[in-house]
Design a protein around this motif. Sequence first.
Motif, PDB file in Angstrom:
ATOM      1  N   ASP A  18       0.797  -1.233   0.000  1.00  0.00           N
ATOM      2  CA  ASP A  18       0.000   0.000   0.000  1.00  0.00           C
ATOM      3  C   ASP A  18       0.829   1.283   0.000  1.00  0.00           C
ATOM      4  OD1 ASP A  18       1.035  -0.001   2.566  1.00  0.00           O
ATOM      5  OD2 ASP A  18      -0.895   0.207   3.584  1.00  0.00           O
ATOM      6  N   GLY A  19       2.149   1.183  -0.047  1.00  0.00           N
ATOM      7  CA  GLY A  19       2.968   2.384  -0.031  1.00  0.00           C
ATOM      8  C   GLY A  19       3.003   3.067   1.324  1.00  0.00           C
ATOM      9  N   LEU A  20       2.460   2.396   2.343  1.00  0.00           N
ATOM     10  CA  LEU A  20       2.385   2.986   3.682  1.00  0.00           C
ATOM     11  C   LEU A  20       2.999   2.014   4.696  1.00  0.00           C
ATOM     12  CD1 LEU A  20       1.160   5.543   4.952  1.00  0.00           C
ATOM     13  CD2 LEU A  20      -0.925   4.247   5.372  1.00  0.00           C
ATOM     14  N   PHE A  21       2.477   0.805   4.713  1.00  0.00           N
ATOM     15  CA  PHE A  21       3.095  -0.210   5.584  1.00  0.00           C
ATOM     16  C   PHE A  21       4.486  -0.547   5.076  1.00  0.00           C
ATOM     17  CE2 PHE A  21       4.095  -4.577   6.815  1.00  0.00           C
ATOM     18  CZ  PHE A  21       4.068  -4.406   8.204  1.00  0.00           C
ATOM     19  N   VAL A  22       4.626  -0.560   3.760  1.00  0.00           N
ATOM     20  CA  VAL A  22       5.946  -0.777   3.138  1.00  0.00           C
ATOM     21  C   VAL A  22       6.204   0.345   2.131  1.00  0.00           C
ATOM     22  CG1 VAL A  22       6.094  -3.294   3.372  1.00  0.00           C
ATOM     23  CG2 VAL A  22       4.853  -2.328   1.444  1.00  0.00           C
ATOM     24  N   PRO A  23       7.460   0.663   1.881  1.00  0.00           N
ATOM     25  CA  PRO A  23       7.755   1.772   0.966  1.00  0.00           C
ATOM     26  C   PRO A  23       7.704   1.344  -0.500  1.00  0.00           C
ATOM     27  CG  PRO A  23       9.781   0.946   1.944  1.00  0.00           C
ATOM     28  CD  PRO A  23       8.679   0.118   2.516  1.00  0.00           C
ATOM     29  N   ASN A  24       6.594   0.726  -0.879  1.00  0.00           N
ATOM     30  CA  ASN A  24       6.432   0.309  -2.266  1.00  0.00           C
ATOM     31  C   ASN A  24       4.947   0.064  -2.522  1.00  0.00           C
ATOM     32  OD1 ASN A  24       7.211  -0.377  -4.848  1.00  0.00           O
ATOM     33  ND2 ASN A  24       8.048  -2.382  -4.303  1.00  0.00           N
ATOM     34  N   ILE A  25       4.548   0.142  -3.772  1.00  0.00           N
ATOM     35  CA  ILE A  25       3.165  -0.125  -4.166  1.00  0.00           C
ATOM     36  C   ILE A  25       3.222  -1.197  -5.248  1.00  0.00           C
ATOM     37  CG2 ILE A  25       1.093   0.863  -5.226  1.00  0.00           C
ATOM     38  CD1 ILE A  25       1.937   3.586  -4.053  1.00  0.00           C
ATOM     39  N   SER A  26       2.431  -2.249  -5.101  1.00  0.00           N
ATOM     40  CA  SER A  26       2.515  -3.325  -6.109  1.00  0.00           C
ATOM     41  C   SER A  26       1.267  -3.323  -6.975  1.00  0.00           C
ATOM     42  CB  SER A  26       2.756  -4.679  -5.434  1.00  0.00           C
ATOM     43  OG  SER A  26       1.746  -4.945  -4.474  1.00  0.00           O
ATOM     44  N   PHE A  27       0.330  -4.207  -6.685  1.00  0.00           N
ATOM     45  CA  PHE A  27      -0.917  -4.255  -7.461  1.00  0.00           C
ATOM     46  C   PHE A  27      -2.054  -4.544  -6.486  1.00  0.00           C
ATOM     47  CE2 PHE A  27       1.493  -8.251  -7.916  1.00  0.00           C
ATOM     48  CZ  PHE A  27       0.628  -9.150  -7.327  1.00  0.00           C
ATOM     49  N   GLY A  28      -3.286  -4.481  -6.980  1.00  0.00           N
ATOM     50  CA  GLY A  28      -4.419  -4.596  -6.054  1.00  0.00           C
ATOM     51  C   GLY A  28      -5.523  -5.508  -6.535  1.00  0.00           C
ATOM     52  N   LEU A  29      -6.724  -5.250  -6.049  1.00  0.00           N
ATOM     53  CA  LEU A  29      -7.865  -6.149  -6.251  1.00  0.00           C
ATOM     54  C   LEU A  29      -8.179  -6.479  -7.714  1.00  0.00           C
ATOM     55  CD1 LEU A  29      -9.912  -4.534  -3.408  1.00  0.00           C
ATOM     56  CD2 LEU A  29      -9.499  -6.995  -3.572  1.00  0.00           C
ATOM     57  N   PRO A  30      -8.200  -5.498  -8.620  1.00  0.00           N
ATOM     58  CA  PRO A  30      -8.566  -5.849 -10.006  1.00  0.00           C
ATOM     59  C   PRO A  30      -7.576  -6.828 -10.633  1.00  0.00           C
ATOM     60  CG  PRO A  30      -8.583  -3.464  -9.676  1.00  0.00           C
ATOM     61  CD  PRO A  30      -7.965  -4.063  -8.455  1.00  0.00           C
ATOM     62  N   VAL A  31      -6.335  -6.731 -10.234  1.00  0.00           N
ATOM     63  CA  VAL A  31      -5.315  -7.646 -10.780  1.00  0.00           C
ATOM     64  C   VAL A  31      -5.517  -9.051 -10.207  1.00  0.00           C
ATOM     65  CG1 VAL A  31      -2.826  -8.085 -10.968  1.00  0.00           C
ATOM     66  CG2 VAL A  31      -3.702  -5.750 -11.181  1.00  0.00           C
ATOM     67  N   ILE A  32      -5.826  -9.129  -8.913  1.00  0.00           N
ATOM     68  CA  ILE A  32      -6.098 -10.442  -8.303  1.00  0.00           C
ATOM     69  C   ILE A  32      -7.305 -11.101  -9.008  1.00  0.00           C
ATOM     70  CG2 ILE A  32      -6.875 -11.604  -6.173  1.00  0.00           C
ATOM     71  CD1 ILE A  32      -4.067 -10.679  -5.828  1.00  0.00           C
ATOM     72  N   GLU A  33      -8.315 -10.312  -9.281  1.00  0.00           N
ATOM     73  CA  GLU A  33      -9.508 -10.867  -9.960  1.00  0.00           C
ATOM     74  C   GLU A  33      -9.140 -11.478 -11.318  1.00  0.00           C
ATOM     75  OE1 GLU A  33     -12.276  -7.618 -10.174  1.00  0.00           O
ATOM     76  OE2 GLU A  33     -12.575  -7.643  -7.998  1.00  0.00           O
ATOM     77  N   GLN A  34      -8.271 -10.814 -12.036  1.00  0.00           N
ATOM     78  CA  GLN A  34      -7.862 -11.327 -13.354  1.00  0.00           C
ATOM     79  C   GLN A  34      -6.997 -12.579 -13.216  1.00  0.00           C
ATOM     80  OE1 GLN A  34      -9.243 -10.097 -16.162  1.00  0.00           O
ATOM     81  NE2 GLN A  34     -10.325  -8.874 -14.666  1.00  0.00           N
ATOM     82  N   ILE A  35      -6.098 -12.565 -12.235  1.00  0.00           N
ATOM     83  CA  ILE A  35      -5.239 -13.746 -12.013  1.00  0.00           C
ATOM     84  C   ILE A  35      -6.127 -14.952 -11.685  1.00  0.00           C
ATOM     85  CG2 ILE A  35      -3.481 -14.761 -10.494  1.00  0.00           C
ATOM     86  CD1 ILE A  35      -2.368 -11.866 -10.140  1.00  0.00           C
ATOM     87  N   ARG A  36      -7.119 -14.720 -10.830  1.00  0.00           N
ATOM     88  CA  ARG A  36      -8.020 -15.801 -10.389  1.00  0.00           C
ATOM     89  C   ARG A  36      -8.701 -16.491 -11.573  1.00  0.00           C
ATOM     90  NH1 ARG A  36      -7.752 -18.999  -6.809  1.00  0.00           N
ATOM     91  NH2 ARG A  36      -7.664 -20.121  -8.726  1.00  0.00           N
ATOM     92  N   LYS A  37      -9.005 -15.696 -12.606  1.00  0.00           N
ATOM     93  CA  LYS A  37      -9.727 -16.258 -13.751  1.00  0.00           C
ATOM     94  C   LYS A  37      -8.944 -17.359 -14.462  1.00  0.00           C
ATOM     95  CE  LYS A  37     -12.476 -12.218 -14.975  1.00  0.00           C
ATOM     96  NZ  LYS A  37     -12.490 -11.032 -15.841  1.00  0.00           N
ATOM     97  N   ILE A  38      -7.614 -17.261 -14.436  1.00  0.00           N
ATOM     98  CA  ILE A  38      -6.840 -18.261 -15.182  1.00  0.00           C
ATOM     99  C   ILE A  38      -5.994 -19.166 -14.285  1.00  0.00           C
ATOM    100  CG2 ILE A  38      -6.771 -16.894 -17.318  1.00  0.00           C
ATOM    101  CD1 ILE A  38      -3.743 -16.354 -16.570  1.00  0.00           C
ATOM    102  N   ALA A  39      -5.898 -18.824 -12.983  1.00  0.00           N
ATOM    103  CA  ALA A  39      -5.032 -19.626 -12.106  1.00  0.00           C
ATOM    104  C   ALA A  39      -5.689 -20.957 -11.757  1.00  0.00           C
ATOM    105  CB  ALA A  39      -4.734 -18.841 -10.840  1.00  0.00           C
ATOM    106  N   ASP A  40      -4.901 -22.034 -11.841  1.00  0.00           N
ATOM    107  CA  ASP A  40      -5.388 -23.369 -11.463  1.00  0.00           C
ATOM    108  C   ASP A  40      -5.119 -23.656  -9.991  1.00  0.00           C
ATOM    109  OD1 ASP A  40      -5.927 -23.886 -14.051  1.00  0.00           O
ATOM    110  OD2 ASP A  40      -4.173 -25.156 -14.416  1.00  0.00           O
ATOM    111  N   LYS A  41      -4.346 -22.782  -9.345  1.00  0.00           N
ATOM    112  CA  LYS A  41      -3.869 -23.085  -7.990  1.00  0.00           C
ATOM    113  C   LYS A  41      -4.361 -22.015  -7.021  1.00  0.00           C
ATOM    114  CE  LYS A  41      -0.315 -25.491 -10.283  1.00  0.00           C
ATOM    115  NZ  LYS A  41       0.915 -26.241 -10.295  1.00  0.00           N
ATOM    116  N   PRO A  42      -4.435 -22.362  -5.735  1.00  0.00           N
ATOM    117  CA  PRO A  42      -4.930 -21.387  -4.755  1.00  0.00           C
ATOM    118  C   PRO A  42      -4.075 -20.124  -4.721  1.00  0.00           C
ATOM    119  CG  PRO A  42      -4.796 -23.591  -3.786  1.00  0.00           C
ATOM    120  CD  PRO A  42      -4.129 -23.678  -5.128  1.00  0.00           C
ATOM    121  N   LEU A  43      -4.742 -18.980  -4.579  1.00  0.00           N
ATOM    122  CA  LEU A  43      -4.022 -17.712  -4.460  1.00  0.00           C
ATOM    123  C   LEU A  43      -3.681 -17.458  -2.992  1.00  0.00           C
ATOM    124  CD1 LEU A  43      -5.922 -15.352  -6.952  1.00  0.00           C
ATOM    125  CD2 LEU A  43      -4.058 -16.983  -7.380  1.00  0.00           C
TER     126      LEU A  43
END
Length: 217
Positions: free
Chosen positions: A38-63
């Motif tokens: 989140d750029g607050l707990f750690v000094p970096n920002i990665s990706f968020g909910l919309p990206v997880i939703e897209q990964i979920r669509k094609i991932a065969d394994k637990p997230l």
Amino acid sequence: MNHLVSPSLLAADFLNLGKDVRLVNRSLADWIHCDIMDGLFVPNISFGLPVIEQIRKIADKPLDVHLMIMDPDRYLSRFHDAGASILTVQYEACTHLHRTVSEISRLGMKAGVALNPHTPVSFLQNILPYVDMVLIMTVNPGFGGQSFIAESYNKIRELSEMIAKGGLSVMIEVDGGVDTTNAQTLVEAGVNVLVAGNAVFSSPDPEATIRKLKLFS
Ligand code: DX5
Ligand code: ZN
């Protein structure tokens, strides 16, 4: 139990994320590790909910979703709805950890608690019966590609003893600087889940590296 391997997509090719998720699908990996910053707990920002939703669509394994965010209670149900199977919060980011962990379980996910390198495992004494997994951060969270902190071995051993003494079944996951040179030693020390980012995705043959992390050969 046999140990699990959870490649971290933080080190994947974000321009071709689908390709890397399919690579993990084909591999011997067990879970897919997703780092949320989140750029607050750690000094970096990665990706968020919309990206997880897209990964979920094609991932065969637990997230296996690792939240490096302040006050994660605000987002637990949204990560569940986005497709997280395992949801890990940072000990240092939660004021009412028992409530947070209970809510993750109530939502039907496995509940994990992550410890920063400076946080003693003894702080988990009273929460351990309520969690499915403890994630020992073996680098300071925020970035991939850092060096493994060797003191972590003592924390892993101490935590294994606490779990055994309490007659609990809690998995131990490690995250940060894990590679094919330390994987076996970590598992022998009591680790159940290996997260690896750069060791996998920066290697010439990521599938072969995942195989090595899983089989040690
Ligand atoms: C770091 C993240 C890790 C990261 C690990 O804050 O939590 O999951 O992806 O990267 P490597 O394996 O490259 O150290
Ligand atoms: Zn992580």
